[in-house]
Design a protein around this motif. Structure first.
Motif, PDB file in Angstrom:
ATOM      1  N   ALA A 245     -41.113  36.427 -48.356  1.00 41.30           N
ATOM      2  CA  ALA A 245     -41.914  36.035 -47.369  1.00 41.30           C
ATOM      3  C   ALA A 245     -42.534  37.851 -46.871  1.00 41.30           C
ATOM      4  O   ALA A 245     -43.590  37.549 -46.417  1.00 41.30           O
ATOM      5  N   ARG A 246     -41.730  38.537 -47.137  1.00 40.23           N
ATOM      6  CA  ARG A 246     -42.189  40.114 -46.701  1.00 40.23           C
ATOM      7  C   ARG A 246     -43.518  40.349 -47.926  1.00 40.23           C
ATOM      8  O   ARG A 246     -44.535  40.980 -47.561  1.00 40.23           O
ATOM      9  N   LEU A 247     -43.366  39.900 -49.149  1.00 41.41           N
ATOM     10  CA  LEU A 247     -44.527  40.404 -50.045  1.00 41.41           C
ATOM     11  C   LEU A 247     -45.667  39.343 -49.641  1.00 41.41           C
ATOM     12  O   LEU A 247     -46.973  39.835 -50.075  1.00 41.41           O
ATOM     13  N   GLN A 248     -45.413  38.248 -49.011  1.00 41.03           N
ATOM     14  CA  GLN A 248     -46.713  37.439 -48.517  1.00 41.03           C
ATOM     15  C   GLN A 248     -47.127  37.868 -46.962  1.00 41.03           C
ATOM     16  O   GLN A 248     -47.932  37.300 -46.465  1.00 41.03           O
ATOM     17  N   THR A 249     -46.429  39.123 -46.584  1.00 40.62           N
ATOM     18  CA  THR A 249     -46.659  39.535 -45.358  1.00 40.62           C
ATOM     19  C   THR A 249     -46.565  38.850 -44.098  1.00 40.62           C
ATOM     20  O   THR A 249     -47.053  38.993 -43.100  1.00 40.62           O
ATOM     21  N   PHE A 250     -45.596  37.854 -44.251  1.00 42.71           N
ATOM     22  CA  PHE A 250     -45.111  37.442 -42.989  1.00 42.71           C
ATOM     23  C   PHE A 250     -44.342  38.375 -41.978  1.00 42.71           C
ATOM     24  O   PHE A 250     -43.454  38.907 -42.610  1.00 42.71           O
ATOM     25  N   PRO A 251     -44.350  38.299 -40.856  1.00 45.51           N
ATOM     26  CA  PRO A 251     -43.445  39.342 -39.933  1.00 45.51           C
ATOM     27  C   PRO A 251     -41.965  38.630 -40.242  1.00 45.51           C
ATOM     28  O   PRO A 251     -41.818  37.384 -40.505  1.00 45.51           O
ATOM     29  N   ASP A 252     -40.967  39.490 -39.793  1.00 49.27           N
ATOM     30  CA  ASP A 252     -39.634  39.028 -39.902  1.00 49.27           C
ATOM     31  C   ASP A 252     -39.216  38.321 -38.877  1.00 49.27           C
ATOM     32  O   ASP A 252     -38.188  37.268 -38.985  1.00 49.27           O
ATOM     33  N   ASN A 253     -39.901  37.934 -37.539  1.00 51.51           N
ATOM     34  CA  ASN A 253     -39.595  37.100 -36.684  1.00 51.51           C
ATOM     35  C   ASN A 253     -40.420  35.652 -37.042  1.00 51.51           C
ATOM     36  O   ASN A 253     -40.135  34.846 -36.245  1.00 51.51           O
ATOM     37  N   PHE A 254     -40.969  35.415 -38.121  1.00 52.48           N
ATOM     38  CA  PHE A 254     -41.268  34.224 -38.623  1.00 52.48           C
ATOM     39  C   PHE A 254     -40.519  33.683 -39.280  1.00 52.48           C
ATOM     40  O   PHE A 254     -40.243  34.049 -40.320  1.00 52.48           O
ATOM     41  N   VAL A 255     -39.664  32.664 -38.889  1.00 56.40           N
ATOM     42  CA  VAL A 255     -38.551  32.354 -39.378  1.00 56.40           C
ATOM     43  C   VAL A 255     -38.608  30.932 -40.337  1.00 56.40           C
ATOM     44  O   VAL A 255     -39.239  29.927 -39.478  1.00 56.40           O
ATOM     45  N   PHE A 256     -38.291  30.769 -41.532  1.00 57.77           N
ATOM     46  CA  PHE A 256     -38.302  29.543 -41.980  1.00 57.77           C
ATOM     47  C   PHE A 256     -37.116  28.712 -41.973  1.00 57.77           C
ATOM     48  O   PHE A 256     -36.027  29.209 -42.328  1.00 57.77           O
ATOM     49  N   PRO A 257     -37.267  27.542 -41.471  1.00 56.58           N
ATOM     50  CA  PRO A 257     -36.045  26.973 -41.046  1.00 56.58           C
ATOM     51  C   PRO A 257     -35.326  25.982 -42.172  1.00 56.58           C
ATOM     52  O   PRO A 257     -34.228  25.145 -41.583  1.00 56.58           O
ATOM     53  N   HIS A 258     -35.679  25.626 -43.305  1.00 57.18           N
ATOM     54  CA  HIS A 258     -35.251  24.686 -44.389  1.00 57.18           C
ATOM     55  C   HIS A 258     -34.424  25.726 -45.274  1.00 57.18           C
ATOM     56  O   HIS A 258     -34.099  26.660 -45.347  1.00 57.18           O
ATOM     57  N   ALA A 259     -34.035  24.647 -46.306  1.00 56.45           N
ATOM     58  CA  ALA A 259     -33.373  25.280 -47.328  1.00 56.45           C
ATOM     59  C   ALA A 259     -34.332  26.130 -48.120  1.00 56.45           C
ATOM     60  O   ALA A 259     -35.395  25.756 -48.210  1.00 56.45           O
ATOM     61  N   ALA A 260     -33.743  26.812 -49.113  1.00 58.51           N
ATOM     62  CA  ALA A 260     -34.402  27.600 -49.885  1.00 58.51           C
ATOM     63  C   ALA A 260     -35.663  27.066 -50.694  1.00 58.51           C
ATOM     64  O   ALA A 260     -36.781  27.530 -50.799  1.00 58.51           O
ATOM     65  N   THR A 261     -35.390  25.987 -51.434  1.00 58.44           N
ATOM     66  CA  THR A 261     -36.394  25.256 -52.082  1.00 58.44           C
ATOM     67  C   THR A 261     -37.611  24.948 -51.216  1.00 58.44           C
ATOM     68  O   THR A 261     -38.897  25.230 -51.722  1.00 58.44           O
ATOM     69  N   THR A 262     -37.348  24.512 -50.170  1.00 61.14           N
ATOM     70  CA  THR A 262     -38.709  24.067 -49.276  1.00 61.14           C
ATOM     71  C   THR A 262     -39.154  25.226 -48.748  1.00 61.14           C
ATOM     72  O   THR A 262     -40.268  25.466 -48.668  1.00 61.14           O
ATOM     73  N   ASN A 263     -38.399  26.347 -48.307  1.00 59.42           N
ATOM     74  CA  ASN A 263     -38.857  27.487 -47.794  1.00 59.42           C
ATOM     75  C   ASN A 263     -39.860  28.226 -48.666  1.00 59.42           C
ATOM     76  O   ASN A 263     -40.867  28.935 -48.514  1.00 59.42           O
ATOM     77  N   ILE A 264     -39.475  28.301 -49.901  1.00 58.67           N
ATOM     78  CA  ILE A 264     -40.167  28.939 -50.872  1.00 58.67           C
ATOM     79  C   ILE A 264     -41.520  28.229 -51.234  1.00 58.67           C
ATOM     80  O   ILE A 264     -42.674  29.119 -51.472  1.00 58.67           O
ATOM     81  N   ARG A 265     -41.536  26.947 -51.117  1.00 59.09           N
ATOM     82  CA  ARG A 265     -42.702  26.269 -51.542  1.00 59.09           C
ATOM     83  C   ARG A 265     -43.676  26.503 -50.397  1.00 59.09           C
ATOM     84  O   ARG A 265     -44.961  26.744 -50.561  1.00 59.09           O
ATOM     85  N   GLN A 266     -43.199  26.577 -49.190  1.00 57.85           N
ATOM     86  CA  GLN A 266     -44.246  26.833 -48.173  1.00 57.85           C
ATOM     87  C   GLN A 266     -44.588  28.458 -48.154  1.00 57.85           C
ATOM     88  O   GLN A 266     -45.958  28.389 -47.760  1.00 57.85           O
ATOM     89  N   ILE A 267     -43.840  29.318 -48.396  1.00 59.15           N
ATOM     90  CA  ILE A 267     -44.318  30.525 -48.417  1.00 59.15           C
ATOM     91  C   ILE A 267     -45.402  30.877 -49.744  1.00 59.15           C
ATOM     92  O   ILE A 267     -46.424  31.393 -49.432  1.00 59.15           O
ATOM     93  N   GLY A 268     -45.101  30.260 -50.852  1.00 61.27           N
ATOM     94  CA  GLY A 268     -45.982  30.407 -51.750  1.00 61.27           C
ATOM     95  C   GLY A 268     -47.151  29.614 -51.765  1.00 61.27           C
ATOM     96  O   GLY A 268     -48.472  30.018 -52.090  1.00 61.27           O
ATOM     97  N   ASN A 269     -47.262  28.540 -50.919  1.00 60.77           N
ATOM     98  CA  ASN A 269     -48.436  27.806 -50.635  1.00 60.77           C
ATOM     99  C   ASN A 269     -49.451  28.496 -49.489  1.00 60.77           C
ATOM    100  O   ASN A 269     -50.349  28.193 -49.549  1.00 60.77           O
ATOM    101  N   ALA A 270     -48.739  29.438 -48.890  1.00 62.44           N
ATOM    102  CA  ALA A 270     -49.441  29.896 -47.681  1.00 62.44           C
ATOM    103  C   ALA A 270     -50.659  30.915 -48.062  1.00 62.44           C
ATOM    104  O   ALA A 270     -50.520  31.823 -49.402  1.00 62.44           O
ATOM    105  N   VAL A 271     -51.558  31.281 -47.281  1.00 68.22           N
ATOM    106  CA  VAL A 271     -52.270  32.418 -47.363  1.00 68.22           C
ATOM    107  C   VAL A 271     -51.632  33.673 -46.475  1.00 68.22           C
ATOM    108  O   VAL A 271     -51.129  33.538 -45.538  1.00 68.22           O
TER     109      VAL A 271
END
Length: 348
Positions: free
Chosen positions: A291-317
């Motif tokens: 998430a840091r490499l994707q420039t999401f702020p630390d208070n942007f919390v991903f609520p799922h298990a790792a598999t779903t979270n990384i999919r959402q992060i990788g798909n994001a702008v």
């Protein structure tokens, strides 16, 4: 010429289509393929990433749509309540709010160099038509569409020509921004194309975002070094990572070690063993580090298990890159409304 779809907000002073000096009009945005909200966060602004504040932008997202139900709790808890689950292939523009701008990263898998290459003839590859259909019906000022860098080259350019024609039939011309994420402060070697569709009754085009970090790229170490030694949730999502030693498929993709003093590899939406290794520690990158490499702020919390979270992060702008886009679009809209530019696009 209609400039804004919405009524004048309280406190704004607009006369004869011009904004009085010192006051800004808030443009209404509708977001397609919103995912977890990276593009939307960049357009709204008002967030902090690595101790740097990214200013509020003159935009308000009034509605965001995505087919993936798992994105709803992520988006609503971090961006806003204006999220709706919808299959955009079946969307009816007449039932959607009218926005001044439509934004969206339409699905990229069919245009990726590593994807199935189904192009615009495939089910996912044809989803851009939901954006051109909305544009044809509501006639927003601009449509901003993000996708992979391979799109303009695919099928000798025919896929992009089909997309441009769909928007031309809706009343828009296309300008193309080729964007390398590190040029805008993203510590990740991510190459993307941004298509800006401008309504044809507007005679000039927005300028591309300024490459404020060209030649002075942020590194992986700059982005995540403070997380070394943290393996719990004192920083959200830092305890989540994939423990596989080697990737089972993908021709070694994901088995790379992240460079220490350069931007990282592209964060992919592929889960499990397809996340690169840390530059100093004997493990793969955590969800927070990605998430840091994707420039999401630390208070942007991903609520799922790792598999779903990384999919959402990788798909994001990346929000920081989206903020650079929004800054250029905001300056452009101010010039449109204030009449600063003449009909040929030059300053008066």
């Amino acid at each position: 010429m209609r400039i804004f779809a919405s009524s004048t907000p309280t406190g704004a002073n607009i006369s004869s289509g011009k904004i009085i000096k010192g006051e800004k009009k808030v443009a209404k945005i509708v977001s397609f393929f919103a995912g977890c909200g990276g593009l939307d966060l960049g357009f709204v602004g008002g967030f902090t990433y690595r101790n740097q504040k990214y200013a509020k932008q003159p935009f308000e997202v009034v509605q965001a749509y995505d087919f993936d139900a798992a994105c709803e709790p992520t988006y609503k808890s971090n961006v806003g309540e204006h999220f709706q689950i919808m299959d955009l292939a079946k969307a009816k523009p007449a039932e959607m709010p009218r926005g001044d701008i439509l934004i969206g990263g339409f699905p990229c898998q069919e245009f990726s160099i590593c994807g199935p290459k189904g192009g615009t003839d495939s089910k996912r590859g044809s989803l851009f038509k939901s954006m051109s259909a909305y544009a044809k019906f509501h006639q927003p000022l601009l449509v901003i569409a993000e996708n992979v860098a391979h799109l303009p080259r695919m099928n000798e350019g025919n896929e992009l020509r089909r997309i441009k024609k769909s928007f031309a039939d809706a009343g828009y011309r296309c300008i193309q921004w080729d964007m390398y994420a590190p040029d805008y402060g993203v510590p990740q070697a991510r190459q993307r194309v941004v298509l800006v569709f401008v309504r044809k009754d507007i005679a000039f085009d927005p300028l591309p975002p300024r490459q404020t970090f060209a030649g002075k790229y942020r590194s992986v170490e700059w982005a995540i070094s403070d997380l070394i030694g943290i393996d719990d949730e004192t920083v959200a999502n830092q305890s989540q990572y994939f423990k596989a030693a080697l990737a089972k498929s993908g021709n070694g993709q994901g088995d790379e070690t992240s460079p220490r003093n350069a931007p990282g590899y592209t964060v992919r939406a592929n889960a499990k063993s397809r996340v690169q290794f840390h530059y100093a520690l004997p493990r793969r990158l955590t969800i927070r580090e990605c998430a840091r490499l994707q420039t999401f702020p630390d208070n942007f919390v991903f609520p799922h298990a790792a598999t779903t979270n990384i999919r959402q992060i990788g798909n994001a702008v990346p929000p920081v890159m989206a903020h650079a886009i929004a800054t250029s679009i905001g300056a452009y809209l101010e010039d449109v409304v204030s009449g600063k530019l003449d009909t040929k696009g030059g300053e008066k």
